[in-house]
Scaffold this active site. Structure first.
Site, mmCIF file in Angstrom:
data_model
loop_
_atom_site.group_PDB
_atom_site.id
_atom_site.type_symbol
_atom_site.label_atom_id
_atom_site.label_comp_id
_atom_site.label_asym_id
_atom_site.label_seq_id
_atom_site.Cartn_x
_atom_site.Cartn_y
_atom_site.Cartn_z
ATOM 1 C CB SER A 1 -10.511 21.386 -24.467
ATOM 2 O OG SER A 1 -11.948 21.248 -24.732
ATOM 3 C CE1 TYR B 1 -11.636 23.289 -19.588
ATOM 4 C CE2 TYR B 1 -12.819 23.692 -21.768
ATOM 5 C CZ TYR B 1 -11.809 22.661 -20.823
ATOM 6 O OH TYR B 1 -11.808 21.397 -20.351
HETATM 7 N N1 LIG Z 1 -15.486 16.234 -20.295
HETATM 8 C C1 LIG Z 1 -15.288 16.470 -21.065
HETATM 9 O O1 LIG Z 1 -16.403 16.827 -21.611
HETATM 10 C C2 LIG Z 1 -13.533 17.734 -21.416
HETATM 11 C C3 LIG Z 1 -13.869 17.785 -22.473
HETATM 12 C C4 LIG Z 1 -12.541 18.456 -22.916
HETATM 13 C C5 LIG Z 1 -11.586 18.219 -21.942
HETATM 14 N N2 LIG Z 1 -11.913 17.713 -21.214
HETATM 15 C C6 LIG Z 1 -11.191 17.977 -19.752
HETATM 16 O O2 LIG Z 1 -10.118 16.378 -19.184
HETATM 17 C C7 LIG Z 1 -9.954 16.916 -17.902
HETATM 18 C C8 LIG Z 1 -11.281 16.173 -17.496
HETATM 19 O O3 LIG Z 1 -12.099 16.118 -17.149
HETATM 20 P P1 LIG Z 1 -13.689 15.455 -16.528
HETATM 21 O O4 LIG Z 1 -14.290 15.609 -17.891
HETATM 22 O O5 LIG Z 1 -13.077 14.014 -15.992
HETATM 23 O O6 LIG Z 1 -13.702 16.089 -15.237
HETATM 24 P P2 LIG Z 1 -14.204 16.160 -13.793
HETATM 25 O O7 LIG Z 1 -15.379 14.430 -13.648
HETATM 26 O O8 LIG Z 1 -14.434 17.191 -13.268
HETATM 27 O O9 LIG Z 1 -12.408 15.739 -12.739
HETATM 28 C C9 LIG Z 1 -11.406 16.291 -12.919
HETATM 29 C C10 LIG Z 1 -10.887 15.533 -11.650
HETATM 30 O O10 LIG Z 1 -9.676 17.345 -11.926
HETATM 31 C C11 LIG Z 1 -9.839 16.985 -10.155
HETATM 32 N N3 LIG Z 1 -8.776 18.378 -9.683
HETATM 33 C C12 LIG Z 1 -9.202 19.562 -9.896
HETATM 34 N N4 LIG Z 1 -9.181 20.533 -9.108
HETATM 35 C C13 LIG Z 1 -7.859 19.873 -8.379
HETATM 36 C C14 LIG Z 1 -6.980 20.189 -7.819
HETATM 37 N N5 LIG Z 1 -6.580 21.979 -7.668
HETATM 38 N N6 LIG Z 1 -5.672 19.479 -7.210
HETATM 39 C C15 LIG Z 1 -6.362 18.650 -7.621
HETATM 40 N N7 LIG Z 1 -6.837 18.059 -8.410
HETATM 41 C C16 LIG Z 1 -7.836 18.969 -9.237
HETATM 42 C C17 LIG Z 1 -10.337 16.589 -9.661
HETATM 43 O O11 LIG Z 1 -10.614 16.381 -8.566
HETATM 44 P P3 LIG Z 1 -10.882 16.598 -6.833
HETATM 45 O O12 LIG Z 1 -11.490 14.837 -6.191
HETATM 46 O O13 LIG Z 1 -9.821 16.634 -5.623
HETATM 47 O O14 LIG Z 1 -12.181 17.022 -7.191
HETATM 48 C C18 LIG Z 1 -10.960 15.647 -10.743
HETATM 49 O O15 LIG Z 1 -10.397 14.160 -10.407
HETATM 50 C C19 LIG Z 1 -9.535 18.286 -17.699
HETATM 51 O O16 LIG Z 1 -9.066 19.423 -17.708
HETATM 52 C C20 LIG Z 1 -10.339 19.134 -18.493
HETATM 53 O O17 LIG Z 1 -10.655 19.980 -18.519
HETATM 54 C C21 LIG Z 1 -12.515 17.505 -20.479
#
Ligand SMILES: NC(=O)c1ccc[n+]([C@@H]2O[C@H](COP(=O)([O-])OP(=O)(O)OC[C@H]3O[C@@H](n4cnc5c(N)ncnc54)[C@H](OP(=O)(O)O)[C@@H]3O)[C@@H](O)[C@H]2O)c1
Length: 255
Positions: free
Chosen positions: A146, A159
């Site tokens: 991030s 974070y």
């Molecule tokens: N969205 C943003 O603005 C943003 C910005 C920068 C970086 N990111 C990074 O991008 C990545 C994806 O984010 P997103 O926005 O797509 O989030 P999201 O929609 O909340 O998806 C998170 C994913 O992580 C999985 N997960 C969480 N804990 C887990 C565990 N213990 N075991 C297996 N799976 C697990 C969830 O699966 P379940 O189905 O099991 O819940 C879900 O598929 C993250 O690493 C986040 O930090 C996001």
């Protein structure tokens, strides 16, 4: 046939966090680029939902697993390799986010965040790159970090610590795996419209959301913006790119 250096045709790719947001879109985009994808997430029905949106769903596998159950990862990886053949790429996308002031960051919270955002990703990577599991011709590992791993913001200490750890880890892992032609990079998004950002504190009212929007000269990102960057890093077009942190942030860090 037109030569496409970005093709993922025939590559076996594992994607964590594939049940939602960025990970789901990475799975869809990789399938469109020709990859055979194994989806990791905890919720089988949400993984099925991703599968339905992918090119040729029968070509792909899903694995419902909690990545914090470290002991199960070795066996799960071995089973996947048995079914798909050796792995060519991995996107570590699963993660959790928070906005908490310093005094609210208990040791328990720190452990929980490091477990999910750092240890799970490194633990899976360690299993995936074992010699019998990974392609002998090399491949690509991506950690979704991030911009918060590079710069700070109010309430983002927890974070940021975890994402900064990934950005640092990438450098040493890339050096260690370079002799096997396994490239290792981070991708650092700004705010992307997903369930994670929709649940963030700044999304609770239009005024604070507008402030976040204003920090991104190109506006907020879409999951496809990050998925497309991952395709580049997974493909042979990036055969000389390793140990980097690719910023995909609509200009957030340019300000
Ligand atoms: N969205 C943003 O603005 C943003 C910005 C920068 C970086 N990111 C990074 O991008 C990545 C994806 O984010 P997103 O926005 O797509 O989030 P999201 O929609 O909340 O998806 C998170 C994913 O992580 C999985 N997960 C969480 N804990 C887990 C565990 N213990 N075991 C297996 N799976 C697990 C969830 O699966 P379940 O189905 O099991 O819940 C879900 O598929 C993250 O690493 C986040 O930090 C996001």
């Amino acid at each position: 046939m037109i030569f496409n250096p970005f093709s993922l045709l025939g590559k076996n790719i594992i994607i964590t966090g594939a049940s939602s947001g960025i990970g789901r879109q990475c799975a869809i985009t990789c399938s469109m680029m020709g990859a055979n994808v194994t989806l990791f997430g905890r919720d089988q029905s949400r993984l099925e939902e991703t599968l339905k949106q992918m090119e040729e769903p029968v070509r792909h596998l899903s694995c419902a697993i909690d990545l914090t159950e470290y002991d199960k990862i070795e066996e799960a990886t071995r089973e996947i390799v048995k079914k798909t053949g050796r792995i060519n790429g991995l996107i570590n996308c699963a993660g959790i986010s928070s906005t908490l002031p310093l005094n609210a960051i208990s040791p328990q919270k720190m452990e929980q965040f490091f477990q999910t955002n750092v240890i799970c990703a490194i633990n899976l990577t360690r299993q995936v790159v074992k010699s019998p599991n990974f392609s002998e011709s090399g491949g690509s590992i991506i950690f979704i970090a991030s911009v918060m791993g590079v710069v700070g913001e109010n309430g983002k200490t927890l974070y940021s610590m975890t994402k900064g750890a990934l950005v640092s880890a990438v450098k040493s892992i890339s050096v260690e795996l370079a002799p096997r032609k396994i490239r290792v990079n981070a991708v650092s998004p700004g705010v992307v419209e997903t369930p994670m950002s929709e649940n963030a504190i700044y999304s609770r009212n239009e005024e604070s959301l507008n402030k976040i929007r204003a920090m991104h000269p190109l506006g907020l990102g879409q999951p496809a913006d990050v998925a497309n960057a991952c395709v580049v890093l997974l493909s042979d077009a990036s055969r000389w790119i390793t140990g980097t942190n690719m910023i995909v942030d609509g200009g957030y860090l340019a300000r």
